[in-house]
Design a protein around this motif. Structure first.
Motif, PDB file in Angstrom:
ATOM      1  N   ALA A  31      97.262  61.446  21.178  1.00  0.00           N
ATOM      2  CA  ALA A  31      98.592  61.548  21.776  1.00  0.00           C
ATOM      3  C   ALA A  31      99.601  60.776  20.936  1.00  0.00           C
ATOM      4  O   ALA A  31      99.317  59.668  20.462  1.00  0.00           O
ATOM      5  CB  ALA A  31      98.568  61.006  23.200  1.00  0.00           C
ATOM      6  N   GLY A  32     100.764  61.379  20.713  1.00  0.00           N
ATOM      7  CA  GLY A  32     101.809  60.733  19.929  1.00  0.00           C
ATOM      8  C   GLY A  32     102.794  61.735  19.372  1.00  0.00           C
ATOM      9  O   GLY A  32     102.686  62.940  19.614  1.00  0.00           O
ATOM     10  N   THR A  33     103.771  61.230  18.627  1.00  0.00           N
ATOM     11  CA  THR A  33     104.771  62.053  17.952  1.00  0.00           C
ATOM     12  C   THR A  33     104.657  61.771  16.463  1.00  0.00           C
ATOM     13  O   THR A  33     104.633  60.606  16.053  1.00  0.00           O
ATOM     14  CB  THR A  33     106.191  61.721  18.450  1.00  0.00           C
ATOM     15  N   SER A  52     103.514  70.397  20.904  1.00  0.00           N
ATOM     16  CA  SER A  52     104.909  70.828  20.864  1.00  0.00           C
ATOM     17  C   SER A  52     105.406  70.574  19.451  1.00  0.00           C
ATOM     18  O   SER A  52     105.146  69.514  18.876  1.00  0.00           O
ATOM     19  CB  SER A  52     105.749  70.055  21.876  1.00  0.00           C
ATOM     20  N   VAL A  53     106.119  71.546  18.904  1.00  0.00           N
ATOM     21  CA  VAL A  53     106.497  71.503  17.501  1.00  0.00           C
ATOM     22  C   VAL A  53     107.983  71.786  17.349  1.00  0.00           C
ATOM     23  O   VAL A  53     108.518  72.695  17.989  1.00  0.00           O
ATOM     24  CB  VAL A  53     105.683  72.555  16.701  1.00  0.00           C
ATOM     25  N   PHE A  78     108.285  68.875   9.427  1.00  0.00           N
ATOM     26  CA  PHE A  78     108.296  69.328  10.815  1.00  0.00           C
ATOM     27  C   PHE A  78     107.727  68.236  11.693  1.00  0.00           C
ATOM     28  O   PHE A  78     107.012  67.346  11.228  1.00  0.00           O
ATOM     29  CB  PHE A  78     107.526  70.645  10.976  1.00  0.00           C
ATOM     30  N   GLN A  79     108.077  68.282  12.984  1.00  0.00           N
ATOM     31  CA  GLN A  79     107.643  67.270  13.931  1.00  0.00           C
ATOM     32  C   GLN A  79     106.680  67.861  14.944  1.00  0.00           C
ATOM     33  O   GLN A  79     106.819  69.031  15.331  1.00  0.00           O
ATOM     34  CB  GLN A  79     108.840  66.664  14.648  1.00  0.00           C
ATOM     35  N   VAL A  80     105.725  67.031  15.361  1.00  0.00           N
ATOM     36  CA  VAL A  80     104.698  67.451  16.312  1.00  0.00           C
ATOM     37  C   VAL A  80     104.565  66.380  17.390  1.00  0.00           C
ATOM     38  O   VAL A  80     104.535  65.182  17.070  1.00  0.00           O
ATOM     39  CB  VAL A  80     103.336  67.639  15.604  1.00  0.00           C
ATOM     40  N   LYS A  81     104.490  66.811  18.667  1.00  0.00           N
ATOM     41  CA  LYS A  81     104.208  65.911  19.789  1.00  0.00           C
ATOM     42  C   LYS A  81     102.964  66.428  20.493  1.00  0.00           C
ATOM     43  O   LYS A  81     102.869  67.625  20.780  1.00  0.00           O
ATOM     44  CB  LYS A  81     105.354  65.898  20.800  1.00  0.00           C
ATOM     45  N   VAL A  82     102.021  65.535  20.767  1.00  0.00           N
ATOM     46  CA  VAL A  82     100.853  65.896  21.556  1.00  0.00           C
ATOM     47  C   VAL A  82     100.697  64.877  22.684  1.00  0.00           C
ATOM     48  O   VAL A  82     100.948  63.690  22.500  1.00  0.00           O
ATOM     49  CB  VAL A  82      99.565  65.990  20.701  1.00  0.00           C
ATOM     50  N   SER A  83     100.289  65.366  23.860  1.00  0.00           N
ATOM     51  CA  SER A  83     100.157  64.472  25.013  1.00  0.00           C
ATOM     52  C   SER A  83      98.723  64.010  25.224  1.00  0.00           C
ATOM     53  O   SER A  83      98.475  63.082  26.002  1.00  0.00           O
ATOM     54  CB  SER A  83     100.677  65.160  26.277  1.00  0.00           C
TER      55      SER A  83
END
Length: 93
Positions: A31-33, A52-53, A78-83
């Motif tokens: 989990a993180g950004t 989420s991208v 590009f940016q990525v967020k995962v929970s």
């Protein structure tokens, strides 16, 4: 040959390998950004979990779930967020 990769203080880890279709990495994100940059065209396949991208040139976050994929051109960020822990297969061209 298999290569081991570790990023963001160990929160993203992958194994790199070469198949008949080219270079790939198989990895897991905690989990993180994160912000990634590319040197080659990438196709990111979500195996388990979701991410989420925010793709280059976009202000919107798009969520990709297991079985879905997205592409990023070479020399982009590009940016990525995962929970939660999320696994992926990244194929390079």
């Amino acid at each position: 040959m298999i290569s081991a990769n570790e990023y963001f203080d160990g929160n993203v880890k992958s194994l790199g390998y070469v198949s008949s279709t080219g270079n790939s990495t198989l990895g897991v994100m905690n989990a993180g950004t994160y912000e990634f940059s590319t040197s080659k065209h990438e196709t990111m396949n979500v195996i388990e979990g979701e991410m989420s991208v925010k793709l280059p040139g976009s202000s919107d976050w798009v969520t990709y779930k297991a079985g879905e994929a997205y592409q990023i051109e070479a020399n982009e960020k590009f940016q990525v967020k995962v929970s939660g822990q999320t696994s992926y297969l990244c194929q390079y061209k």
